[in-house]
Design a protein around this motif. Structure first.
Motif, PDB file in Angstrom:
ATOM      1  N   ARG A 116      90.249  35.333 -35.295  1.00 31.67           N
ATOM      2  CA  ARG A 116      89.250  34.547 -36.012  1.00 31.67           C
ATOM      3  C   ARG A 116      88.485  33.735 -34.965  1.00 31.67           C
ATOM      4  NH1 ARG A 116      89.987  37.832 -39.059  1.00 31.67           N
ATOM      5  NH2 ARG A 116      90.419  37.789 -41.300  1.00 31.67           N
ATOM      6  N   PHE A 117      87.343  33.154 -35.345  1.00 32.00           N
ATOM      7  CA  PHE A 117      86.433  32.553 -34.361  1.00 32.00           C
ATOM      8  C   PHE A 117      85.929  31.211 -34.889  1.00 32.00           C
ATOM      9  CE2 PHE A 117      86.346  37.137 -34.641  1.00 32.00           C
ATOM     10  CZ  PHE A 117      86.792  37.501 -33.380  1.00 32.00           C
ATOM     11  N   CYS A 118      86.840  30.286 -35.088  1.00 32.50           N
ATOM     12  CA  CYS A 118      86.480  29.014 -35.706  1.00 32.50           C
ATOM     13  C   CYS A 118      85.673  28.165 -34.722  1.00 32.50           C
ATOM     14  CB  CYS A 118      87.731  28.260 -36.101  1.00 32.50           C
ATOM     15  SG  CYS A 118      88.900  29.302 -36.999  1.00 32.50           S
ATOM     16  N   MET A 167      85.440  30.246 -40.194  1.00 22.40           N
ATOM     17  CA  MET A 167      86.390  31.004 -39.378  1.00 22.40           C
ATOM     18  C   MET A 167      85.784  32.229 -38.713  1.00 22.40           C
ATOM     19  SD  MET A 167      90.050  30.302 -41.208  1.00 22.40           S
ATOM     20  CE  MET A 167      90.945  30.610 -39.713  1.00 22.40           C
ATOM     21  N   CYS A 197      91.726  35.553 -30.131  1.00 25.98           N
ATOM     22  CA  CYS A 197      92.130  35.322 -31.517  1.00 25.98           C
ATOM     23  C   CYS A 197      91.481  36.359 -32.433  1.00 25.98           C
ATOM     24  CB  CYS A 197      91.743  33.908 -31.950  1.00 25.98           C
ATOM     25  SG  CYS A 197      92.549  33.406 -33.496  1.00 25.98           S
ATOM     26  N   ASN A 257      96.827  31.586 -39.176  1.00 24.24           N
ATOM     27  CA  ASN A 257      95.657  31.785 -40.036  1.00 24.24           C
ATOM     28  C   ASN A 257      95.958  32.800 -41.146  1.00 24.24           C
ATOM     29  OD1 ASN A 257      95.480  34.324 -38.784  1.00 24.24           O
ATOM     30  ND2 ASN A 257      93.989  33.587 -37.276  1.00 24.24           N
ATOM     31  N   CYS A 259      87.730  25.318 -33.068  1.00 26.11           N
ATOM     32  CA  CYS A 259      89.057  25.672 -32.532  1.00 26.11           C
ATOM     33  C   CYS A 259      89.581  24.589 -31.587  1.00 26.11           C
ATOM     34  CB  CYS A 259      88.953  26.998 -31.789  1.00 26.11           C
ATOM     35  SG  CYS A 259      90.538  27.582 -31.181  1.00 26.11           S
ATOM     36  N   THR A 261      96.811  27.328 -29.365  1.00 31.19           N
ATOM     37  CA  THR A 261      95.665  26.523 -28.965  1.00 31.19           C
ATOM     38  C   THR A 261      94.386  27.333 -29.171  1.00 31.19           C
ATOM     39  OG1 THR A 261      95.954  27.241 -26.676  1.00 31.19           O
ATOM     40  CG2 THR A 261      96.877  25.079 -27.282  1.00 31.19           C
ATOM     41  N   THR A 262      94.409  28.608 -28.737  1.00 27.89           N
ATOM     42  CA  THR A 262      93.199  29.435 -28.859  1.00 27.89           C
ATOM     43  C   THR A 262      93.451  30.722 -29.624  1.00 27.89           C
ATOM     44  OG1 THR A 262      93.684  30.570 -26.788  1.00 27.89           O
ATOM     45  CG2 THR A 262      92.283  28.606 -26.647  1.00 27.89           C
ATOM     46  N   THR A 263      94.659  30.900 -30.152  1.00 26.65           N
ATOM     47  CA  THR A 263      94.959  32.162 -30.825  1.00 26.65           C
ATOM     48  C   THR A 263      95.952  31.938 -31.941  1.00 26.65           C
ATOM     49  OG1 THR A 263      95.547  34.486 -30.434  1.00 26.65           O
ATOM     50  CG2 THR A 263      96.911  32.837 -29.351  1.00 26.65           C
ATOM     51  N   ASP A 264      96.224  33.015 -32.681  1.00 24.88           N
ATOM     52  CA  ASP A 264      97.183  32.924 -33.773  1.00 24.88           C
ATOM     53  C   ASP A 264      98.582  33.296 -33.268  1.00 24.88           C
ATOM     54  OD1 ASP A 264      97.445  32.734 -36.840  1.00 24.88           O
ATOM     55  OD2 ASP A 264      98.590  34.520 -36.280  1.00 24.88           O
TER      56      ASP A 264
HETATM   57  S1  SF4 Z   1      93.279  29.693 -32.854  1.00 26.97           S
HETATM   58 FE1  SF4 Z   1      93.099  28.985 -34.984  1.00 26.97          FE
HETATM   59  S2  SF4 Z   1      91.359  27.560 -34.898  1.00 26.97           S
HETATM   60 FE2  SF4 Z   1      91.243  28.816 -33.033  1.00 26.97          FE
HETATM   61  S3  SF4 Z   1      89.888  30.552 -33.569  1.00 26.97           S
HETATM   62 FE3  SF4 Z   1      92.016  31.217 -33.961  1.00 26.97          FE
HETATM   63  S4  SF4 Z   1      92.359  30.765 -36.130  1.00 26.97           S
HETATM   64 FE4  SF4 Z   1      90.564  29.597 -35.505  1.00 26.97          FE
END
Ligand code: SF4
Length: 257
Positions: free
Chosen positions: A21-23, A136, A19, A103, A26, A68-71
């Motif tokens: 971002r690194f929430c 995030m 991803c 995101n 997640c 689920t784990t990415t945009d």
């Molecule tokens: S998939 Fe969504 S919740 Fe998961 S790290 Fe990326 S932006 Fe954040």
């Protein structure tokens, strides 16, 4: 899952992979690792045809590209898949809507594809780089106002509420209104036991599926409680599993594999 059921709300297409971002919260961490097989380069997706058949059989009115784990906008074949599904699902009794839950990081860069959905929902917890980074994992806050300006489709904001941002709600609403946003959903994290009180001094205008809806500065604001929600969806997981629980972490099909 057989037969027509008018209560189905969504069919989610779920992507997995690295991803941008690194929430810490997640959703991908809540589901079995074997399900999160990377599919960002894959076309067609695993079990795509069966998924389309189910959407037709169940007369599901909306298809959502999400992850689920990415945009979902990191998917290499986003436009190709979107156009194919639009074609395959056209001609039914009622039109199927397409939306993206993103995101927003790539929205401006991919605005032409973004505008081919019927609507978008952007996960956006704060305008403050300090708070955004805590939630995030990056200080680079997407330019929401620019996205709204360039967008030709309705853009809703989904804001996770936790200990980092719940005190900043009033400012958040002001800045969102300035950015041209019309609808906001505040969400509790899945399984969150703590209560972060927000909007308690505001009058509830109505309820949507048991969730309170407010009208604030021209914004429609919903406080959505995942654990109480009654939405129904089918979900095409990255490994090809088709799940039938709106709450991804409680997918019964995981235990049948
Ligand atoms: S998939 Fe969504 S919740 Fe998961 S790290 Fe990326 S932006 Fe954040």
């Amino acid at each position: 899952m057989n037969g027509k059921d008018p209560t189905w709300d969504f069919a989610n297409v779920l992507f997995a992979g690295p991803c941008n971002r690194f929430c810490p919260f997640c959703i991908g961490k809540e589901i079995p690792g074997r399900v999160n097989q990377e599919n960002l380069d894959l076309f067609p997706l695993r079990n795509q045809d069966e998924f389309v058949n189910r959407i037709r059989d169940l007369v599901i009115p909306e298809v959502v590209f999400t992850g689920t784990t990415t945009d979902p906008q990191l998917y290499k074949h986003e436009e190709q898949l979107l156009l194919l599904l639009k074609e395959q699902l056209s001609g039914g009794e009622s039109p199927v809507r397409f939306s993206v839950h993103t995101n927003g990081v790539l929205a401006l860069q991919k605005i032409r594809v973004f505008n081919q959905y019927n609507r978008a929902c952007i996960s956006f917890p704060s305008f403050s780089p300090d708070i955004y980074e805590k939630m995030m994992g990056s200080r680079r806050v997407p330019d929401l106002a620019a996205i709204v300006r360039e967008s030709e489709i309705p853009v809703k904001v989904s804001c996770i509420v936790n200990e980092h941002n719940f005190r900043d709600t009033d400012r958040f609403l002001d800045l969102a209104a300035d950015a041209g946003i019309k609808r906001i959903v505040f969400r509790k994290l899945f399984g969150e036991a703590r209560n972060f009180p927000i909007l308690e001094d505001r009058a509830v205008e109505s309820y949507y599926r048991e969730n309170p809806v407010y009208r604030i500065n021209g914004l429609e604001v919903t406080v959505w409680d995942f654990d109480r929600s009654t939405s129904k969806s089918i979900n095409l997981f990255p490994d090809g599993t088709i799940g039938s629980s709106y709450l991804l972490a409680r997918t019964p099909e995981f235990t049948r594999v």
